[in-house]
Design an enzyme around this catalytic site. Structure first.
Site, PDB file in Angstrom:
ATOM      1  N   HIS A 302       0.829  -1.224   0.000  1.00 26.90           N
ATOM      2  CA  HIS A 302       0.000   0.000   0.000  1.00 26.90           C
ATOM      3  C   HIS A 302       0.861   1.272   0.000  1.00 26.90           C
ATOM      4  O   HIS A 302       2.033   1.211  -0.326  1.00 26.90           O
ATOM      5  CB  HIS A 302      -0.987  -0.030   1.173  1.00 26.90           C
ATOM      6  CG  HIS A 302      -1.701  -1.336   1.271  1.00 26.90           C
ATOM      7  ND1 HIS A 302      -2.755  -1.669   0.459  1.00 26.90           N
ATOM      8  CD2 HIS A 302      -1.475  -2.432   2.053  1.00 26.90           C
ATOM      9  CE1 HIS A 302      -3.161  -2.907   0.747  1.00 26.90           C
ATOM     10  NE2 HIS A 302      -2.399  -3.387   1.701  1.00 26.90           N
ATOM     11  N   GLU A 317      -2.399   0.474   7.989  1.00 29.17           N
ATOM     12  CA  GLU A 317      -1.509  -0.619   7.585  1.00 29.17           C
ATOM     13  C   GLU A 317      -0.297  -0.099   6.822  1.00 29.17           C
ATOM     14  O   GLU A 317       0.825  -0.576   7.011  1.00 29.17           O
ATOM     15  CB  GLU A 317      -2.279  -1.622   6.717  1.00 29.17           C
ATOM     16  CG  GLU A 317      -1.427  -2.821   6.329  1.00 29.17           C
ATOM     17  CD  GLU A 317      -1.987  -3.604   5.161  1.00 29.17           C
ATOM     18  OE1 GLU A 317      -3.184  -3.478   4.873  1.00 29.17           O
ATOM     19  OE2 GLU A 317      -1.195  -4.342   4.531  1.00 29.17           O
ATOM     20  N   HIS A 371       2.809  -6.924   4.860  1.00 27.26           N
ATOM     21  CA  HIS A 371       1.445  -6.417   5.057  1.00 27.26           C
ATOM     22  C   HIS A 371       0.975  -6.686   6.475  1.00 27.26           C
ATOM     23  O   HIS A 371       1.627  -7.403   7.242  1.00 27.26           O
ATOM     24  CB  HIS A 371       0.467  -7.124   4.101  1.00 27.26           C
ATOM     25  CG  HIS A 371       0.570  -6.668   2.686  1.00 27.26           C
ATOM     26  ND1 HIS A 371      -0.389  -5.907   2.083  1.00 27.26           N
ATOM     27  CD2 HIS A 371       1.554  -6.863   1.759  1.00 27.26           C
ATOM     28  CE1 HIS A 371      -0.018  -5.644   0.833  1.00 27.26           C
ATOM     29  NE2 HIS A 371       1.161  -6.219   0.608  1.00 27.26           N
ATOM     30  N   GLU A 432       1.773 -11.564   6.343  1.00 27.02           N
ATOM     31  CA  GLU A 432       0.726 -10.814   7.050  1.00 27.02           C
ATOM     32  C   GLU A 432       1.115 -10.844   8.525  1.00 27.02           C
ATOM     33  O   GLU A 432       0.967 -11.840   9.207  1.00 27.02           O
ATOM     34  CB  GLU A 432      -0.647 -11.464   6.839  1.00 27.02           C
ATOM     35  CG  GLU A 432      -1.200 -11.344   5.428  1.00 27.02           C
ATOM     36  CD  GLU A 432      -1.827  -9.974   5.113  1.00 27.02           C
ATOM     37  OE1 GLU A 432      -1.706  -9.047   5.945  1.00 27.02           O
ATOM     38  OE2 GLU A 432      -2.422  -9.844   4.028  1.00 27.02           O
TER      39      GLU A 432
HETATM   40 ZN    ZN Z   1      -2.187  -5.150   2.845  1.00 28.34          ZN
END
Ligand code: ZN
Length: 469
Positions: A302, A317, A371, A432
């Protein structure tokens, strides 16, 4: 989150698309040349720089069944052997049971669900386009033969050479990070790069090119096909302007406005042009991966207008991902046998395809995307994704270290068709590092001690995989 969304909207409508007024914008959706009637109070619109479209009217026009489940805020779209599920507010959709990442989470407006246009294109096999001048979404089914969409399918262009019907190479997106300007195109083009003075600037002309319709999804483009990328945090560069400089022959021009004259280096292949301002004087910087070093690409997910998941207390995030990438970079820079390349090192936005192109361009040995997750409030823990079987070993090793160093719950190593792990050709994983939607995970993720520990874990995993002692 509300407040944030409002600010972003103000930004998008007030600055990035100065043509917009705050009155309702009358957008159109044209499917195979015919206009689709949209819900009058929930039409297609740009939200956080993403074109969002009402899913029900489009799906029904294409013969899909649409089901809405209020209790779980889930939209299910199905036809023949395909079933897709999207949950409002969540960036992961499922297509026939596999996870697919969305550009932006679906949202509900006046009882209508809006989803990212790009998802419609990728998952329904449509050519999609957005004309920012006429505020029109075009959808073309692949077997319709009407072919008036000029956007190349998202997965094309990997080998260069794709052009639109007029034979023009399309400029898909741009980004600036690490004092490097990247231009992603649908195929090969020979840039003509030169400097001008008074004020100092670098000019990049791309012959035989035009802006892709999707370019305006990521960057502002006014009705005269002009726009600019505001660059901050780089003293040498004030801004980067771009325009359709000439119509015949069609030429896209970029101008890097400099604070003083500066050397540069241009690299160009596979649809990615890099203008590198890190070059000092006449000595070119050595290419990455020299002297047998391993090249590790760290991808902070992102950025900029795309915050990624929003935590329970509003933490973003994109900030976690960047903080982690910078910590990993700092550690890897101490490793004499590793060259590290970040896809972004500040709060800028890159399309997924550009992240892939950077990894391919520097011939990365491994690609690691960082992430943080989002889901139901109770969901917590870490998980590691990969797509291609050649990435399985890397995923297994990285997950072992992610688990140990985070101290969070083990959700396992999983496969999913994620753009960056699918389209890259080297072993690639997506980590993640916990759930921002979970109170205790979110609190942990934004502490220095957690980030330092996980950064060390990631580096240990990288070294084990690469066999570096
Ligand atoms: Zn993400």
């Amino acid at each position: 989150m509300k407040k944030f969304g409002f600010l972003v909207l103000l930004f998008v409508f007030g600055l990035v698309f100065p043509g917009y007024s705050h009155a309702a914008v009358d957008t159109k959706i044209i499917l195979d040349g015919k206009e689709i009637v949209q819900p009058s109070d929930a039409k297609a619109e740009i939200i956080n720089s993403k074109v969002m479209v009402p899913i029900r009217v489009i799906s029904e026009s294409l013969g899909y069944g649409v089901e809405w489940k209020q209790s779980t805020s889930t939209v299910t779209i199905s036809k023949d052997n395909t079933a897709m599920q999207m949950i409002v507010g969540q960036k992961t959709a499922t297509v026939n049971g596999s996870n697919v990442n969305l550009d932006a989470p679906p949202l509900v407006k006046n009882g209508t669900t809006l989803v990212p246009l790009r998802f419609i294109g990728e998952q329904m096999g449509l050519k999609v386009g957005w004309n920012n001048t006429t505020k029109t979404v075009t959808l073309v089914t692949q077997n319709s033969g009407s072919g008036n969409g000029t956007t190349t399918p998202p997965n094309s262009g990997n080998n260069g050479g794709s052009t639109n019907e007029e034979g023009l190479v399309l400029v898909n997106g741009i980004s600036f990070s690490d004092n490097r300007f990247f231009i992603a195109t649908s195929g090969e083009t020979k840039p003509n790069v030169f400097t001008m003075t008074g004020p100092d600037r670098i000019v990049i002309d791309l012959p035989n090119t035009a802006f892709a319709d999707s370019f305006s999804e990521g960057q502002a483009l006014d009705s005269n096909q002009n726009g600019q990328l505001v660059v901050s945090g780089y003293p040498d560069v004030s801004k980067i302007r771009y325009s359709l400089y000439s119509n015949s022959p069609s030429t896209v021009r970029f101008v890097i406005d400099l604070s003083s004259a500066k050397g540069y280096d241009v690299q160009n292949d596979s649809g990615l042009i890099m203008v590198d301002l890190n070059k000092q004087g006449a000595t070119p910087t050595p290419p990455v991966g020299d002297n047998g070093k391993k090249v590790v690409v760290i991808d902070a997910g992102h950025g900029d207008h795309d915050p990624g998941a929003i935590g329970v207390t509003g933490k973003r995030e994109k900030d976690f991902n960047l903080a982690m990438a910078l910590k990993v970079e700092a550690l890897l820079k101490k490793e004499s046998k590793i060259d590290v390349v970040l896809t972004r090192s500040d709060d800028t936005f890159l399309a997924l395809s550009e992240r892939v192109k950077i990894a391919e361009k520097v011939n990365a040995d491994i690609f690691i995307s960082i992430h943080a997750n989002s889901g139901p409030a109770a969901a917590n823990g870490v998980e590691t994704f990969y797509t291609r079987s050649t990435s399985k070993e890397l995923a297994t090793i990285m997950h072992k270290y992610l688990l140990q160093s985070s101290g969070l719950k083990d959700r396992g190593v999983k496969t999913a068709s994620l753009h960056v792990t699918r389209e890259t050709t080297m072993p690639a994983v997506l980590l993640e590092g916990g759930f921002l939607s979970n109170k205790s995970d979110e609190a942990a993720l934004f502490t220095e001690s957690f980030q330092n520990s996980v950064a060390k874990g990631i580096v240990a995993g990288i070294k084990e995989y690469l066999g570096i002692k």
